[in-house]
Design a protein around this motif. Structure first.
Motif, PDB file in Angstrom:
ATOM      1  N   VAL A  95       0.854  -1.185   0.000  1.00 48.06           N
ATOM      2  CA  VAL A  95       0.000   0.000   0.000  1.00 48.06           C
ATOM      3  C   VAL A  95       0.894   1.240   0.000  1.00 48.06           C
ATOM      4  O   VAL A  95       0.809   2.081  -0.893  1.00 48.06           O
ATOM      5  CB  VAL A  95      -0.939   0.004   1.218  1.00 48.06           C
ATOM      6  N   ALA A  96       1.764   1.326   1.008  1.00 48.94           N
ATOM      7  CA  ALA A  96       2.686   2.455   1.105  1.00 48.94           C
ATOM      8  C   ALA A  96       3.794   2.082   2.077  1.00 48.94           C
ATOM      9  O   ALA A  96       3.560   1.350   3.034  1.00 48.94           O
ATOM     10  CB  ALA A  96       1.974   3.715   1.579  1.00 48.94           C
ATOM     11  N   VAL A 123      -3.422   3.219  -4.949  1.00 44.23           N
ATOM     12  CA  VAL A 123      -3.693   4.146  -3.855  1.00 44.23           C
ATOM     13  C   VAL A 123      -2.964   5.476  -4.018  1.00 44.23           C
ATOM     14  O   VAL A 123      -3.236   6.425  -3.276  1.00 44.23           O
ATOM     15  CB  VAL A 123      -3.317   3.536  -2.478  1.00 44.23           C
ATOM     16  N   LYS A 124      -2.055   5.541  -4.966  1.00 47.96           N
ATOM     17  CA  LYS A 124      -1.269   6.765  -5.138  1.00 47.96           C
ATOM     18  C   LYS A 124      -2.195   7.943  -5.414  1.00 47.96           C
ATOM     19  O   LYS A 124      -3.103   7.852  -6.245  1.00 47.96           O
ATOM     20  CB  LYS A 124      -0.272   6.578  -6.287  1.00 47.96           C
ATOM     21  N   GLY A 125      -1.976   9.027  -4.672  1.00 51.38           N
ATOM     22  CA  GLY A 125      -2.827  10.195  -4.820  1.00 51.38           C
ATOM     23  C   GLY A 125      -4.004  10.224  -3.872  1.00 51.38           C
ATOM     24  O   GLY A 125      -4.639  11.268  -3.690  1.00 51.38           O
ATOM     25  N   ASP A 142      -7.767   8.653   2.094  1.00 49.29           N
ATOM     26  CA  ASP A 142      -8.842   9.532   1.635  1.00 49.29           C
ATOM     27  C   ASP A 142      -9.477   8.966   0.375  1.00 49.29           C
ATOM     28  O   ASP A 142      -8.903   8.096  -0.288  1.00 49.29           O
ATOM     29  CB  ASP A 142      -8.295  10.931   1.364  1.00 49.29           C
ATOM     30  N   SER A 143     -10.652   9.465   0.053  1.00 51.33           N
ATOM     31  CA  SER A 143     -11.371   9.017  -1.148  1.00 51.33           C
ATOM     32  C   SER A 143     -11.451   7.501  -1.198  1.00 51.33           C
ATOM     33  O   SER A 143     -11.179   6.883  -2.237  1.00 51.33           O
ATOM     34  CB  SER A 143     -10.688   9.553  -2.415  1.00 51.33           C
ATOM     35  N   LYS A 191      12.549   7.550   1.780  1.00 50.98           N
ATOM     36  CA  LYS A 191      11.832   7.613   0.507  1.00 50.98           C
ATOM     37  C   LYS A 191      10.494   6.888   0.670  1.00 50.98           C
ATOM     38  O   LYS A 191      10.439   5.794   1.226  1.00 50.98           O
ATOM     39  CB  LYS A 191      12.654   6.949  -0.583  1.00 50.98           C
ATOM     40  N   ASP A 192       9.413   7.487   0.183  1.00 54.10           N
ATOM     41  CA  ASP A 192       8.115   6.833   0.295  1.00 54.10           C
ATOM     42  C   ASP A 192       7.696   6.242  -1.053  1.00 54.10           C
ATOM     43  O   ASP A 192       7.952   6.811  -2.108  1.00 54.10           O
ATOM     44  CB  ASP A 192       7.046   7.782   0.840  1.00 54.10           C
TER      45      ASP A 192
END
Length: 115
Positions: A48-49, A63-65, A83-84, A56-57
């Motif tokens: 996911v992240a 899911v980006k953004g 979010d969203s 560095k991420d």
């Protein structure tokens, strides 16, 4: 032994937001990487992240953004602001840390997004 504890999951409507937290029993400076994964049935755990060396991420493409990873070194915690949210984001979200090639996982926190 590293222990990771997630929290913050729950039920939210499509388009809503949730913030997940992961608390480490060890100093997160020791980790080579630390982040969030989820697992769809019949597939491997999906990134996911995460934070990697040098802070560095990285984000998974779906899911980006929409999702943002952050951390608080003083509390040995990382966060995932989501979010969203979409119904397809429904899953168990796991915190993972890697140190000296050893992976550590939390027990997971359930996120459910209703349509």
């Amino acid at each position: 032994q590293v222990q990771l504890v997630e929290s913050g999951g729950g039920l939210v409507q499509s388009g809503g937001s949730l913030r997940l937290s992961c608390t480490s029993s060890s100093n997160i400076f020791n980790f080579d990487s630390m982040g969030w994964y989820r697992h769809y049935a019949g597939s491997q755990r999906e990134l996911v992240a995460e934070f990697t060396t040098g802070d560095k991420d990285n984000y998974g493409p779906t899911v980006k953004g929409r999702f943002t990873i952050s951390k608080d070194n003083s509390k040995n915690m990382i966060y995932l602001q989501m979010d969203s949210l979409k119904p397809e984001d429904t899953n168990i979200y796991y915190c993972r840390a890697v140190m000296q090639s050893q992976s550590y996982w939390g027990q997971g926190t359930q996120v459910t997004v209703s349509s």
